[in-house]
Design an enzyme around this catalytic site. Structure first.
Site, PDB file in Angstrom:
ATOM      1  N   HIS A   1       0.795  -1.191   0.046  1.00  0.00           N
ATOM      2  CA  HIS A   1      -0.103  -0.049   0.122  1.00  0.00           C
ATOM      3  C   HIS A   1       0.742   1.348  -0.030  1.00  0.00           C
ATOM      4  CE1 HIS A   1       0.776   0.581   4.146  1.00  0.00           C
ATOM      5  NE2 HIS A   1       0.702  -0.689   4.378  1.00  0.00           N
ATOM      6  N   ASP A   2       0.288   2.395  -0.789  1.00  0.00           N
ATOM      7  CA  ASP A   2       0.849   3.683  -0.802  1.00  0.00           C
ATOM      8  C   ASP A   2       2.168   3.675  -1.292  1.00  0.00           C
ATOM      9  OD1 ASP A   2      -1.221   4.958   1.149  1.00  0.00           O
ATOM     10  OD2 ASP A   2      -0.516   3.420   2.425  1.00  0.00           O
TER      11      ASP A   2
ATOM     12  N   GLY B   1       5.215  -1.116   2.195  1.00  0.00           N
ATOM     13  CA  GLY B   1       4.218   0.241   2.018  1.00  0.00           C
ATOM     14  C   GLY B   1       5.207   1.333   2.105  1.00  0.00           C
TER      15      GLY B   1
END
Length: 297
Positions: free
Chosen positions: A155-156, A173
């Site tokens: 994520h991100d 992440g």
């Protein structure tokens, strides 16, 4: 009831009892509209946006908030969920899962996104997650990337153009990966790490600190071990600039003081700015000393 629809001028499509219908009647072997094909066994939820010339193979599942650009190919058994956009001419191979929720215990179901650019090749069993509210809400990939079988991007993460991630590598992440980076097989990139453009990460390497542009990082705990000379030559960097970069690396690796302080001093010289200054050596510090893996800084 309507099971799914196509936008961008392709018209509404209905799927009932294994047959696909449009305004003009049923298609016996899947939907073929404006050169777009949907296999009868695929599940495409209502609300999906499909570009021209897409191919959705057998047993794929495409969620309602997904947008596929022109000529996107989903081979078979591909799952695309969440608010996911996939750019033109991208091919996704069997059993890849794109846009599922983040593997983050802090995630509480907020609406976040996954953006994938054009002309990417995403091989078997690759996983890419949407962002988190605390990380900006977006996981983003540039153009012309190659993501080999079994690799994971969390994520991100923000990945730029022409990145290669080799089999079973994992990118944590919030990482930032700049242009033309190669991440070797079974490598691990710790969360919040930034890797400068043109760097190469050796196979089986664990990277826990930021990596300089064109850096070569290898060993089990990721020691900075020189420059990616092959990558520099392939990108047409002149011999004089390569010599200057090697001198800069020697000063950064062996000079007195912290890596971050030395980099700030060195990129202030105008002759170094073109190849070093825009690559993040002296920019915002993300994690560690900016020098590479466990041996940096």
């Amino acid at each position: 009831t309507r099971d799914f629809c196509l936008s961008r001028g392709l018209g509404d499509v209905y799927k009932r009892q294994g047959r696909v219908y449009s305004h003009d009647g049923p298609f016996e072997c899947g939907a073929i509209l404006s050169n777009t094909f949907i296999h009868p066994s695929a599940v495409v939820e209502e609300g999906v946006e499909l570009g021209l010339g897409c191919h959705i193979g057998p047993f794929c599942h495409v969620g309602k908030d997904v947008s596929l650009g022109d000529r996107v190919v989903l081979k078979s058994h591909v799952v695309v969920k969440g608010r996911t956009d996939i750019g033109d001419d991208t091919t996704v191979f069997h059993f890849a899962v794109l846009g599922e929720i983040p593997q983050d215990k802090k995630f509480k179901g907020e609406q976040t996104r996954l953006l994938i650019g054009a002309r990417n090749c995403i091989r078997e069993h690759v996983t890419m997650n949407t962002g988190t509210e605390g990380g900006g809400g977006i996981s983003q990939f540039g153009n012309d990337g190659l993501f080999l079988a079994g690799c994971h991007v969390a994520h991100d993460a923000l990945l730029a153009d022409r990145i290669i991630v080799v089999n079973n590598a994992a990118i944590g992440g919030h990482c930032i990966i700049e242009d033309d980076v190669l991440v070797g097989g079974l490598a691990g990139i710790h969360q919040f790490v930034r890797i400068g453009r043109g760097a190469i990460i050796g196979a089986l390497t664990m990277v826990t600190n930021d990596v300089i542009p064109y850096g070569l990082v290898q060993a089990s705990r990721g020691q900075l071990d020189g420059l990616n000379l092959v990558g520099l030559k392939r990108r047409g960097v002149s011999r004089g600039d390569i010599t200057a970069l090697r001198a800069a690396f020697q000063m950064l690796a062996q000079g007195d003081g912290t890596f971050q302080d030395l980099s700030l001093i060195h990129i202030s010289e105008p002759t170094r700015q073109a190849e070093i200054g825009d690559g993040g050596v002296g920019g915002e510090k993300k994690r560690g000393g900016g020098g590479g893996g466990g041996g940096g800084g």
